[in-house]
Each structure stands twice: as C-alpha cells, then as structure tokens.
Design a protein around this motif. Structure first.
Motif, PDB file in Angstrom:
ATOM      1  N   ILE A 128       6.322   5.754 -11.544  1.00  0.00           N
ATOM      2  CA  ILE A 128       6.399   6.774 -10.672  1.00  0.00           C
ATOM      3  C   ILE A 128       7.465   6.155  -9.605  1.00  0.00           C
ATOM      4  O   ILE A 128       8.190   7.403  -9.202  1.00  0.00           O
ATOM      5  CB  ILE A 128       5.009   6.916 -10.225  1.00  0.00           C
ATOM      6  CG1 ILE A 128       5.125   8.299  -9.516  1.00  0.00           C
ATOM      7  CG2 ILE A 128       4.338   5.802  -9.161  1.00  0.00           C
ATOM      8  CD1 ILE A 128       5.075   9.500 -10.550  1.00  0.00           C
ATOM      9  N   TYR A 129       7.542   5.056  -9.357  1.00  0.00           N
ATOM     10  CA  TYR A 129       8.541   4.783  -8.310  1.00  0.00           C
ATOM     11  C   TYR A 129      10.075   4.835  -8.949  1.00  0.00           C
ATOM     12  O   TYR A 129      10.766   5.192  -8.178  1.00  0.00           O
ATOM     13  CB  TYR A 129       8.231   3.268  -7.995  1.00  0.00           C
ATOM     14  CG  TYR A 129       7.157   3.073  -6.882  1.00  0.00           C
ATOM     15  CD1 TYR A 129       5.931   2.900  -7.202  1.00  0.00           C
ATOM     16  CD2 TYR A 129       7.828   2.940  -5.462  1.00  0.00           C
ATOM     17  CE1 TYR A 129       5.026   2.807  -6.107  1.00  0.00           C
ATOM     18  CE2 TYR A 129       6.810   3.101  -4.502  1.00  0.00           C
ATOM     19  CZ  TYR A 129       5.464   2.796  -4.878  1.00  0.00           C
ATOM     20  OH  TYR A 129       4.406   2.564  -3.786  1.00  0.00           O
ATOM     21  N   ALA A 130      10.274   4.546 -10.150  1.00  0.00           N
ATOM     22  CA  ALA A 130      11.265   4.931 -10.825  1.00  0.00           C
ATOM     23  C   ALA A 130      11.581   6.491 -10.869  1.00  0.00           C
ATOM     24  O   ALA A 130      12.696   6.845 -10.380  1.00  0.00           O
ATOM     25  CB  ALA A 130      11.431   4.339 -12.128  1.00  0.00           C
ATOM     26  N   MET A 249       8.053   2.952  -0.097  1.00  0.00           N
ATOM     27  CA  MET A 249       7.250   1.827  -0.472  1.00  0.00           C
ATOM     28  C   MET A 249       5.872   1.985  -0.067  1.00  0.00           C
ATOM     29  O   MET A 249       5.468   2.700   1.478  1.00  0.00           O
ATOM     30  CB  MET A 249       7.781   0.675   0.304  1.00  0.00           C
ATOM     31  CG  MET A 249       7.193  -0.788   0.485  1.00  0.00           C
ATOM     32  SD  MET A 249       7.657  -1.977   1.552  1.00  0.00           S
ATOM     33  CE  MET A 249       6.913  -1.276   3.015  1.00  0.00           C
ATOM     34  N   GLU A 250       4.930   1.579  -0.708  1.00  0.00           N
ATOM     35  CA  GLU A 250       3.247   1.854  -0.066  1.00  0.00           C
ATOM     36  C   GLU A 250       2.481   0.979  -0.961  1.00  0.00           C
ATOM     37  O   GLU A 250       2.778   0.747  -2.386  1.00  0.00           O
ATOM     38  CB  GLU A 250       3.077   3.448  -0.528  1.00  0.00           C
ATOM     39  CG  GLU A 250       1.666   3.916  -0.113  1.00  0.00           C
ATOM     40  CD  GLU A 250       0.664   3.381  -1.027  1.00  0.00           C
ATOM     41  OE1 GLU A 250       0.918   3.330  -2.402  1.00  0.00           O
ATOM     42  OE2 GLU A 250      -0.625   3.545  -0.723  1.00  0.00           O
ATOM     43  N   PRO A 251       1.594   0.372  -0.661  1.00  0.00           N
ATOM     44  CA  PRO A 251       0.854  -0.742  -1.450  1.00  0.00           C
ATOM     45  C   PRO A 251       0.027  -0.553  -2.503  1.00  0.00           C
ATOM     46  O   PRO A 251      -0.203  -1.241  -3.403  1.00  0.00           O
ATOM     47  CB  PRO A 251      -0.119  -1.527  -0.331  1.00  0.00           C
ATOM     48  CG  PRO A 251      -0.406  -0.327   0.713  1.00  0.00           C
ATOM     49  CD  PRO A 251       0.887   0.511   0.682  1.00  0.00           C
ATOM     50  N   LEU A 252      -0.534   0.717  -2.509  1.00  0.00           N
ATOM     51  CA  LEU A 252      -1.580   1.083  -3.616  1.00  0.00           C
ATOM     52  C   LEU A 252      -1.651   2.518  -4.070  1.00  0.00           C
ATOM     53  O   LEU A 252      -1.967   2.668  -5.181  1.00  0.00           O
ATOM     54  CB  LEU A 252      -2.887   0.745  -3.039  1.00  0.00           C
ATOM     55  CG  LEU A 252      -4.187   0.562  -4.160  1.00  0.00           C
ATOM     56  CD1 LEU A 252      -3.962  -0.293  -5.423  1.00  0.00           C
ATOM     57  CD2 LEU A 252      -5.431   0.341  -3.628  1.00  0.00           C
ATOM     58  N   GLY A 253      -1.374   3.427  -3.136  1.00  0.00           N
ATOM     59  CA  GLY A 253      -1.875   4.774  -3.452  1.00  0.00           C
ATOM     60  C   GLY A 253      -0.895   5.400  -4.335  1.00  0.00           C
ATOM     61  O   GLY A 253      -1.419   6.522  -5.203  1.00  0.00           O
ATOM     62  N   ILE A 254       0.594   5.270  -4.188  1.00  0.00           N
ATOM     63  CA  ILE A 254       1.481   6.084  -5.323  1.00  0.00           C
ATOM     64  C   ILE A 254       1.112   5.684  -6.761  1.00  0.00           C
ATOM     65  O   ILE A 254       1.101   6.513  -7.573  1.00  0.00           O
ATOM     66  CB  ILE A 254       2.760   5.968  -4.837  1.00  0.00           C
ATOM     67  CG1 ILE A 254       3.267   6.362  -3.344  1.00  0.00           C
ATOM     68  CG2 ILE A 254       3.851   6.407  -5.740  1.00  0.00           C
ATOM     69  CD1 ILE A 254       4.624   5.977  -2.911  1.00  0.00           C
ATOM     70  N   GLY A 255       0.988   4.381  -6.933  1.00  0.00           N
ATOM     71  CA  GLY A 255       0.447   3.789  -8.199  1.00  0.00           C
ATOM     72  C   GLY A 255      -0.772   4.366  -8.778  1.00  0.00           C
ATOM     73  O   GLY A 255      -0.995   4.696  -9.970  1.00  0.00           O
ATOM     74  N   THR A 256      -1.768   4.520  -7.860  1.00  0.00           N
ATOM     75  CA  THR A 256      -3.199   4.921  -8.115  1.00  0.00           C
ATOM     76  C   THR A 256      -3.042   6.415  -8.639  1.00  0.00           C
ATOM     77  O   THR A 256      -3.533   6.851  -9.448  1.00  0.00           O
ATOM     78  CB  THR A 256      -4.161   4.744  -7.051  1.00  0.00           C
ATOM     79  OG1 THR A 256      -4.288   3.335  -6.765  1.00  0.00           O
ATOM     80  CG2 THR A 256      -5.402   5.261  -7.589  1.00  0.00           C
TER      81      THR A 256
HETATM   82 MG   LIG Z   1       1.736   2.226  -4.529  1.00  0.00          MG
END
Ligand SMILES: [Mg+2]
Ligand SMILES: NC(=O)C1=CN([C@@H]2O[C@H](COP(=O)(O)OP(=O)(O)OC[C@H]3O[C@@H](n4cnc5c(N)ncnc54)[C@H](O)[C@@H]3O)[C@@H](O)[C@H]2O)C=CC1
Ligand SMILES: N[C@@H](CCCCNC(=O)[C@H]1CCC=N1)C(=O)O
Length: 264
Positions: A128-130, A249-256
């Motif tokens: 998702i970040y890519a 940059m975000e510690p957990l939410g975008i990946g979740t």
């Molecule tokens: Mg994240």
C-alpha cells in the motif's frame, strides 16, 4: 525485531488524519479511496474483533486501542475483547466478529471468518505504501528508489516492478539486495554512495527500514514523495522542510487499512 512502542502510537487519530491529507495531496485520493480502488472492496460495517495477545514481548500499550480507532476511522464496527489470547479469540467469535485482528511479535494478521481470506501486515503495508508512492501526481519519471528490501520493503518493491516502474533498490544486507536484483530485476543503487559520479535524483522514493536518515539530500528531486512505513523516519524534519518533500508516514493505520480492505 522492530516492535511498535506506545510513544509511536500517541494521538493515532491525529497521525492518521495528517497522513490522509498528505495522501490526498500526493495522489488525489484519500487512503480509503486508494484501498477501494486497489482492492476493489468497500467496508459495510463489518464487525472487527481485536484480540490482545500476551505472547513474547507481551501486550504493547495502546496497540489494541489504536487498532480500534483505526478500524472505526475506516468505517468498520470494531471492539476489543476483554480477555487476551485464546479466551479473547473465543470471545471475539462468540460476540459476532466477522474479521479477527491480532498480533504476536512476528505476525500481525487480519482473518475474515466468513470468506476465509487472511492478510499479513508486512506485505500489506509494503504494497500500500508503494501503491501510494506510485500514484504521485507530480512524478517527473517512472524511476523509483526503494530502500530497505525486507519483509515490508521487498513486497513493496515487487509491486512497483509489477506496475512497470524502473526500480532502483538498496538494502544494507547484501544477500537481500542480490536476491532482489536476481528475482525482481531491480537495479542496485546505494543512495549514500552511488556507483560512478553521476548523481541520480528521484521524485518517487519508498523506504522500509528501521533506521533514521537513510535518504540523503543528493537523491531527492525537485518534486519528491517519500512513502515510508519505516520507523524511525527516513529523513529529518529539517531535510523534509528544506527540500519540500511530501512525506507519507504513519505507524500502523495505513497498513491496517490495507489488511482490512484486502480480506473483504
Ligand atoms: Mg501504516
Ligand atoms: N508503519 C507501519 O504501518 C509499519 C511499519 N513497520 C516498520 O517498517 C520497518 C521495516 O519492517 P520489516 O520489513 O518488517 O523489517 P526487516 O528487518 O524485515 O527489513 C528491514 C530491512 O532494512 C534493511 N536496512 C537496515 N538499515 C538500512 C540502511 N541504512 N539502508 C538500507 N537498508 C537498511 C535491513 O537490512 C532489512 O533488510 C520497521 O521499522 C518496522 O517497524 C512494519 C510494519 C508496519
Ligand atoms: N501482542 C501485542 C502486539 C504486538 C505487535 C508487534 N508488531 C508490531 O509492532 C508491528 C505491527 C505493525 C508495526 N509493527 C498486543 O496484542 O498488544
């Protein structure tokens, strides 16, 4: 083992809102829009059971509470079980959870009990970040730099290759770099000391390392997005300001969010 700390998760809602507005500026879509478009799915109030897990390093303060806030932000109906571990899992299912979210020190999963789909946070985060980086509206070329080719970075770099970008990559671990070159066809490029004197600049940079300051000023082009789940941050606040970098940059939410949309 790069585990989150309660400090990483402070005011998660504010961090998520700020990241969302950066994503909107960078891509024209918000995080929901990217996930909907990429996975072709939309939540309709699926019940999400969040189960704290005590194994290994144990429960991380505010990890479950952050997941609860994140699930709510993306339109899911979520709850944290009173009990952890096996008892918590039982409690989640008995209370009608359709999707289970839980993490030990090595694996953070989302499991949809109804359709059987299961997601792992590491590839879901890298991809998702890519994907966000690949949609940068002001990109001046199809060349991207991927720094950090581990459990999060490699799937992200693979995704960029599949999308047809020319991927330059680097990892401090030579074996991982060689594996990425042979299996993905990425071009080895050490941003700190590039081969030859030709300086290469990138407007799309994807970073997934547990180290700070991995992206030097020399590779940052005029219009540049750095999309990085890596903690601590790949560039300093000063460098970000100096170069006008768009930092996702975000510690957990975008990946979740990526995990949840991928199991719908
Ligand atoms: Mg994240
Ligand atoms: N924001 C989020 O949603 C998430 C963040 N993370 C974070 O992402 C980072 C990466 O996680 P994983 O891929 O699981 O770790 P990993 O250990 O599998 O991969 C990290 C890679 O970075 C490389 N590396 C370290 N220093 C480097 C440097 N200076 N230059 C180039 N490469 C370097 C290592 O050799 C390793 O291959 C960690 O900080 C982790 O906490 C992980 C999951 C979700
Ligand atoms: N067992 C603990 C959660 C442990 C999570 C460890 N994994 C990470 O920190 C990964 C997930 C995204 C970024 N890093 C609890 O239930 O409170």
């Amino acid at each position: 083992m790069a585990l989150l700390t309660p400090e990483d998760l402070e005011n998660i809602n504010k961090q998520l809102q700020e990241a969302d507005s950066t994503v909107r500026r960078v891509t024209g879509l918000d995080i929901k829009g990217i996930c909907k478009d990429f996975y072709g799915t939309t939540p309709c109030c699926e019940k999400v059971g969040i189960v704290p897990v005590t194994s290994g390093n144990g429960i991380i303060g505010s990890f479950s509470e952050s997941l609860n806030a994140i699930a709510g932000y993306f339109g899911f109906d979520s709850f944290i079980t009173d009990m952890p571990d096996v008892s918590g899992y039982y409690e989640a299912v008995k209370n009608g959870a359709r999707i289970i979210l839980m993490a030990d020190d090595n694996t953070f999963l989302a499991h949809n009990l109804k359709n059987g789909k299961i997601a792992n946070n590491q590839p879901c985060t890298g991809i998702i970040y890519a994907e966000i980086a690949s949609r940068y509206l002001k990109a001046d070329s199809k060349e991207v730099l991927a720094v950090g080719l581990g459990k999060v970075g490699f799937p992200g770099a693979a995704h960029l290759v599949q999308k047809g970008f020319k991927v330059y990559g680097y990892d401090a671990d030579r074996t991982l770099l060689e594996k990425s070159v042979s299996s993905l066809g990425i071009i080895p490029f050490n941003p700190v000391s590039p081969e030859g004197d030709r300086q290469r600049k990138f407007s799309i940079i994807f970073e997934a390392t547990p180290c700070a300051d991995t992206i030097p000023e020399s590779v940052i082009s005029e219009n540049c997005v750095i999309s990085t789940p890596g903690i601590p941050c790949a560039i300093s606040k000063e460098l970000q300001k100096k170069c006008g970098v768009e930092l996702v940059m975000e510690p957990l939410g975008i990946g979740t969010a990526s995990m949840l949309y991928s199991v719908l």
